[in-house]
Motif scaffolding. Structure first.
Motif, PDB file in Angstrom:
ATOM      1  N   GLY A   1       0.824  -1.214   0.000  1.00 27.71           N
ATOM      2  CA  GLY A   1       0.000   0.000   0.000  1.00 27.71           C
ATOM      3  C   GLY A   1       0.855   1.260   0.000  1.00 27.71           C
ATOM      4  N   ASP A   2       1.916   1.244   0.806  1.00 25.53           N
ATOM      5  CA  ASP A   2       2.809   2.406   0.862  1.00 25.53           C
ATOM      6  C   ASP A   2       3.434   2.693  -0.507  1.00 25.53           C
ATOM      7  N   VAL A   3       3.912   1.637  -1.149  1.00 23.24           N
ATOM      8  CA  VAL A   3       4.560   1.817  -2.455  1.00 23.24           C
ATOM      9  C   VAL A   3       3.554   2.351  -3.479  1.00 23.24           C
ATOM     10  N   LEU A   4       2.367   1.756  -3.496  1.00 19.02           N
ATOM     11  CA  LEU A   4       1.366   2.190  -4.477  1.00 19.02           C
ATOM     12  C   LEU A   4       0.972   3.646  -4.262  1.00 19.02           C
ATOM     13  N   ARG A   5       0.788   4.002  -3.010  1.00 19.26           N
ATOM     14  CA  ARG A   5       0.410   5.405  -2.731  1.00 19.26           C
ATOM     15  C   ARG A   5       1.544   6.357  -3.106  1.00 19.26           C
ATOM     16  N   ARG A   6       2.771   5.985  -2.734  1.00 20.31           N
ATOM     17  CA  ARG A   6       3.918   6.859  -3.036  1.00 20.31           C
ATOM     18  C   ARG A   6       4.049   7.064  -4.544  1.00 20.31           C
ATOM     19  N   GLN A   7       3.883   6.006  -5.288  1.00 19.98           N
ATOM     20  CA  GLN A   7       4.011   6.102  -6.743  1.00 19.98           C
ATOM     21  C   GLN A   7       2.885   6.954  -7.340  1.00 19.98           C
ATOM     22  N   ARG A   8       1.681   6.755  -6.846  1.00 19.88           N
ATOM     23  CA  ARG A   8       0.556   7.539  -7.367  1.00 19.88           C
ATOM     24  C   ARG A   8       0.747   9.021  -7.073  1.00 19.88           C
ATOM     25  N   VAL A   9       1.143   9.323  -5.844  1.00 13.65           N
ATOM     26  CA  VAL A   9       1.349  10.723  -5.460  1.00 13.65           C
ATOM     27  C   VAL A   9       2.494  11.330  -6.273  1.00 13.65           C
ATOM     28  N   ALA A  10       3.552  10.541  -6.493  1.00 17.49           N
ATOM     29  CA  ALA A  10       4.693  11.041  -7.275  1.00 17.49           C
ATOM     30  C   ALA A  10       4.264  11.379  -8.708  1.00 17.49           C
ATOM     31  N   GLN A  11       3.246  10.684  -9.190  1.00 17.89           N
ATOM     32  CA  GLN A  11       2.736  10.958 -10.538  1.00 17.89           C
ATOM     33  C   GLN A  11       1.717  12.090 -10.532  1.00 17.89           C
ATOM     34  N   GLY A  12       1.415  12.599  -9.349  1.00 17.68           N
ATOM     35  CA  GLY A  12       0.444  13.689  -9.241  1.00 17.68           C
ATOM     36  C   GLY A  12      -0.963  13.266  -9.632  1.00 17.68           C
ATOM     37  N   ARG A  13      -1.283  12.005  -9.380  1.00 18.28           N
ATOM     38  CA  ARG A  13      -2.616  11.520  -9.767  1.00 18.28           C
ATOM     39  C   ARG A  13      -3.489  11.279  -8.539  1.00 18.28           C
ATOM     40  N   THR A  14      -4.778  11.398  -8.742  1.00 15.08           N
ATOM     41  CA  THR A  14      -5.714  11.217  -7.632  1.00 15.08           C
ATOM     42  C   THR A  14      -6.142   9.758  -7.534  1.00 15.08           C
ATOM     43  N   LEU A  15      -6.692   9.408  -6.359  1.00 13.39           N
ATOM     44  CA  LEU A  15      -7.277   8.082  -6.178  1.00 13.39           C
ATOM     45  C   LEU A  15      -8.334   7.832  -7.245  1.00 13.39           C
ATOM     46  N   ARG A  16      -9.111   8.879  -7.534  1.00 17.78           N
ATOM     47  CA  ARG A  16     -10.199   8.741  -8.504  1.00 17.78           C
ATOM     48  C   ARG A  16      -9.671   8.379  -9.886  1.00 17.78           C
ATOM     49  N   GLU A  17      -8.610   9.071 -10.303  1.00 18.73           N
ATOM     50  CA  GLU A  17      -8.035   8.807 -11.627  1.00 18.73           C
ATOM     51  C   GLU A  17      -7.507   7.379 -11.737  1.00 18.73           C
ATOM     52  N   VAL A  18      -6.733   6.996 -10.717  1.00 20.22           N
ATOM     53  CA  VAL A  18      -6.089   5.677 -10.803  1.00 20.22           C
ATOM     54  C   VAL A  18      -7.104   4.555 -10.640  1.00 20.22           C
ATOM     55  N   SER A  19      -8.088   4.766  -9.762  1.00 23.50           N
ATOM     56  CA  SER A  19      -9.089   3.712  -9.590  1.00 23.50           C
ATOM     57  C   SER A  19      -9.894   3.530 -10.874  1.00 23.50           C
ATOM     58  N   ALA A  20     -10.169   4.639 -11.571  1.00 19.72           N
ATOM     59  CA  ALA A  20     -10.908   4.532 -12.837  1.00 19.72           C
ATOM     60  C   ALA A  20     -10.063   3.804 -13.880  1.00 19.72           C
ATOM     61  N   ALA A  21      -8.773   4.166 -13.949  1.00 18.04           N
ATOM     62  CA  ALA A  21      -7.887   3.532 -14.934  1.00 18.04           C
ATOM     63  C   ALA A  21      -7.722   2.044 -14.648  1.00 18.04           C
ATOM     64  N   ALA A  22      -7.719   1.696 -13.360  1.00 16.03           N
ATOM     65  CA  ALA A  22      -7.517   0.295 -12.981  1.00 16.03           C
ATOM     66  C   ALA A  22      -8.834  -0.482 -12.948  1.00 16.03           C
ATOM     67  N   ARG A  23      -9.931   0.259 -13.092  1.00 20.38           N
ATOM     68  CA  ARG A  23     -11.265  -0.352 -12.990  1.00 20.38           C
ATOM     69  C   ARG A  23     -11.484  -1.052 -11.653  1.00 20.38           C
ATOM     70  N   VAL A  24     -11.045  -0.377 -10.605  1.00 21.02           N
ATOM     71  CA  VAL A  24     -11.388  -0.827  -9.253  1.00 21.02           C
ATOM     72  C   VAL A  24     -12.112   0.339  -8.588  1.00 21.02           C
ATOM     73  N   SER A  25     -12.839   0.038  -7.523  1.00 22.42           N
ATOM     74  CA  SER A  25     -13.564   1.132  -6.870  1.00 22.42           C
ATOM     75  C   SER A  25     -12.577   2.019  -6.117  1.00 22.42           C
ATOM     76  N   LEU A  26     -12.952   3.281  -5.997  1.00 16.04           N
ATOM     77  CA  LEU A  26     -12.092   4.229  -5.287  1.00 16.04           C
ATOM     78  C   LEU A  26     -11.886   3.772  -3.839  1.00 16.04           C
TER      79      LEU A  26
END
Lengths: 116, 116
Positions: A24-49
């Motif tokens: 979880g830490d790695v995934l969050r760090r990577q997402r934040v480093a990309q400047g992306r929101t939970l909403r964006e990544v969850s939509a791209a991954a097709r998982v719920s926010l």
């Protein structure tokens, strides 16, 4: 439970840091480093926010399928995520061994200090 | 889905090798290398023999807690298991990129041949 093996690692006393927490830490760090929101990544991954958020906080285990989908959404090779998790776990293990060594060996130091 | 990122990895087309499959392979390989049976390790880890067998075959996800228990029973640092899984995943990813490159590169040759 306290026998030491040949590698000097204390059996039965490894730290109980959970893999899902580190993932979880790695995934969050990577997402934040990309400047992306939970909403964006969850939509791209097709998982719920909510699910992604729980995974990032180490509160839900990601199945292998969903972990692959999240990594794909982050454009991250799974091998890289696993390597970061392994590196972090290695640091935790080393720190735990160090702490145990300090707990055990330096009793003499403390005794000496008290005496000195 | 087919845009290439700067790392040359083809987005959206990573191999679908599942982490649980690779984890199972590593756990089984390590257990066999130690000359121990499923029964011995499942008893030491306090998991059912059937569950351990399913995990080793990549058919069940091991929760973080049970993965830690199995590693402890095998006297293996979790970081080592994760590193082996990462290394294997890395090989799978590299092979997949190689295969995609082979599939695509010749198309340009064909197009050039058609034009030229």
């Amino acid at each position: 439970m306290e026998a030491e093996n040949s590698g000097g690692v204390v059996r039965g006393e490894w730290p109980v840091v959970l893999v899902r927490r580190l993932i979880g830490d790695v995934l969050r760090r990577q997402r934040v480093a990309q400047g992306r929101t939970l909403r964006e990544v969850s939509a791209a991954a097709r998982v719920s926010l909510g699910y992604l958020s729980e995974v990032e906080r180490g509160r839900k285990e990601a199945s292998s399928e969903l972990l692959a989908a999240i990594c794909q959404a982050l454009d991250l090779p799974l091998s890289e995520v696993l390597r970061e998790v392994s590196d972090e776990m290695s640091r935790v293990e080393a720190a735990a061994v160090g702490a145990l060594t300090q707990l055990r060996a330096p009793r003499a130091d403390r005794d000496l200090a008290a005496v000195g």
